[in-house]
Design a protein around this motif. Structure first.
Motif, PDB file in Angstrom:
ATOM      1  N   UNK A  24       5.510  56.250-117.291  1.00 52.36           N
ATOM      2  CA  UNK A  24       6.242  55.046-117.697  1.00 52.36           C
ATOM      3  C   UNK A  24       5.990  54.708-119.159  1.00 52.36           C
ATOM      4  N   UNK A  25       7.019  54.151-119.805  1.00 54.31           N
ATOM      5  CA  UNK A  25       6.892  53.798-121.221  1.00 54.31           C
ATOM      6  C   UNK A  25       7.167  52.319-121.478  1.00 54.31           C
ATOM      7  N   UNK A  26       8.086  51.712-120.719  1.00 57.29           N
ATOM      8  CA  UNK A  26       8.446  50.312-120.910  1.00 57.29           C
ATOM      9  C   UNK A  26       8.652  49.656-119.559  1.00 57.29           C
ATOM     10  N   UNK A  27       8.463  48.330-119.529  1.00 58.51           N
ATOM     11  CA  UNK A  27       8.609  47.577-118.292  1.00 58.51           C
ATOM     12  C   UNK A  27       9.425  46.320-118.550  1.00 58.51           C
ATOM     13  N   UNK A  28      10.357  46.009-117.642  1.00 51.99           N
ATOM     14  CA  UNK A  28      11.141  44.782-117.757  1.00 51.99           C
ATOM     15  C   UNK A  28      11.213  44.099-116.403  1.00 51.99           C
ATOM     16  N   UNK A  29      10.890  42.796-116.387  1.00 53.03           N
ATOM     17  CA  UNK A  29      11.050  41.954-115.203  1.00 53.03           C
ATOM     18  C   UNK A  29      11.866  40.748-115.654  1.00 53.03           C
ATOM     19  N   UNK A  30      13.195  40.851-115.668  1.00 57.99           N
ATOM     20  CA  UNK A  30      14.043  39.788-116.242  1.00 57.99           C
ATOM     21  C   UNK A  30      13.825  38.416-115.622  1.00 57.99           C
ATOM     22  N   UNK A  31      13.511  38.336-114.343  1.00 53.64           N
ATOM     23  CA  UNK A  31      13.381  37.043-113.665  1.00 53.64           C
ATOM     24  C   UNK A  31      12.297  36.170-114.283  1.00 53.64           C
ATOM     25  N   UNK A  32      11.269  36.794-114.886  1.00 53.65           N
ATOM     26  CA  UNK A  32      10.189  36.021-115.510  1.00 53.65           C
ATOM     27  C   UNK A  32      10.100  36.296-117.007  1.00 53.65           C
ATOM     28  N   UNK A  33      11.147  36.888-117.566  1.00 52.45           N
ATOM     29  CA  UNK A  33      11.209  37.101-119.012  1.00 52.45           C
ATOM     30  C   UNK A  33      10.248  38.127-119.547  1.00 52.45           C
ATOM     31  N   UNK A  34       9.884  39.107-118.733  1.00 53.43           N
ATOM     32  CA  UNK A  34       8.920  40.126-119.177  1.00 53.43           C
ATOM     33  C   UNK A  34       9.652  41.360-119.683  1.00 53.43           C
ATOM     34  N   UNK A  35       9.279  41.795-120.883  1.00 52.96           N
ATOM     35  CA  UNK A  35       9.744  43.081-121.417  1.00 52.96           C
ATOM     36  C   UNK A  35       8.637  43.614-122.314  1.00 52.96           C
ATOM     37  N   UNK A  36       7.989  44.669-121.887  1.00 49.93           N
ATOM     38  CA  UNK A  36       6.927  45.273-122.684  1.00 49.93           C
ATOM     39  C   UNK A  36       7.371  46.656-123.145  1.00 49.93           C
ATOM     40  N   UNK A  37       7.035  47.000-124.372  1.00 50.54           N
ATOM     41  CA  UNK A  37       7.422  48.299-124.911  1.00 50.54           C
ATOM     42  C   UNK A  37       6.235  49.257-124.981  1.00 50.54           C
ATOM     43  N   UNK A  38       5.211  48.936-124.190  1.00 50.97           N
ATOM     44  CA  UNK A  38       4.034  49.806-124.170  1.00 50.97           C
ATOM     45  C   UNK A  38       3.351  49.685-122.816  1.00 50.97           C
ATOM     46  N   UNK A  39       3.074  50.820-122.213  1.00 49.93           N
ATOM     47  CA  UNK A  39       2.322  50.860-120.958  1.00 49.93           C
ATOM     48  C   UNK A  39       1.185  51.857-121.139  1.00 49.93           C
TER      49      UNK A  39
END
Length: 224
Positions: free
Chosen positions: A78-93
């Motif tokens: 995995x490289x990025x994570x998004x959880x739109x319901x709580x406004x999460x978007x990370x570009x690093x894992x």
């Protein structure tokens, strides 16, 4: 089917408050502005047939690719994570591995999340696990609102191969650390699943780490 990974403890008790999973509007021009007499040598811009439009046409929002159902994906980190319901978007894992005692370590940076390398990659057979901070040093972490996720919410993981593995949440639970059931989080599953983990409850610096864990369960819905 990828066998589940036995983990004796999931979240490390972290000292010092380190928490795991923790353009301007266009100017309006009134027609009355050009109603007064003007010199023949001056032609108002608005009277010129070739005058450009004063209000730009907004660009259309980019189309979201349709979700393509798949049974499983090949392994890809995995490289990025998004959880739109709580406004999460990370570009690093970050990559996370358990220590010698089988305890899952936390990411070093509070704004990042970490993938448990002892399990499958998101979208491959089995339960992929991603842990994140609630917060650290007074700053909110990416999983500060993980407990607010509900069944039906979408989680997207951008993988190293460029595919977006999309998961649908089906369960959210906050459980006391002493009652944490590792087999439910890391145990075998009939298909690709995802687990998001962080700390929960009220942090008491004098009493130690957060008393609970928040766990989100999700199943692979498809790929974009």
């Amino acid at each position: 089917m990828r066998a589940g990974v036995r983990v004796t403890a999931v979240l490390v008790a972290l000292a010092g408050g380190l928490l795991l999973a923790g353009c301007c509007a266009p100017l309006a021009v009134s027609p009355a502005a050009f109603s007064t007499p003007v010199s023949r040598s001056v032609v108002p811009l608005a009277a010129t047939p070739q005058a450009p439009a004063l209000v730009p046409v907004p660009e259309a929002a980019p189309a979201v690719p349709p979700l393509r159902p798949v049974d499983r994906l090949v392994q890809s980190p995995p490289a990025e994570l998004a959880v739109p319901a709580i406004g999460v978007r990370t570009d690093r894992i970050d990559a996370l591995a358990p220590d010698a005692g089988g305890v899952l370590a936390a990411t070093a940076e509070p704004a990042t999340t970490g993938w448990f390398t002892g399990g499958p990659t998101p979208g491959a057979d089995g339960p992929a696990v991603i842990a994140g901070h609630v917060g650290m040093g007074g700053a909110a972490g990416p999983f500060a609102h993980l407990a607010e996720v509900v069944a039906g919410d979408e989680v997207t993981v951008r993988r190293a191969d460029g595919t977006d593995a999309v998961f649908t949440v089906y369960r959210v639970e906050r459980v006391a650390r002493e009652a944490f059931r590792a087999s439910e989080v890391y145990g075998d599953t009939p298909g690709p699943e995802l687990r998001l983990i962080t700390f929960g409850g009220v942090f008491d610096r004098g009493a130690g780490p957060y008393p609970d864990n928040v766990v989100v369960w999700a199943r692979l819905a498809g790929v974009r």
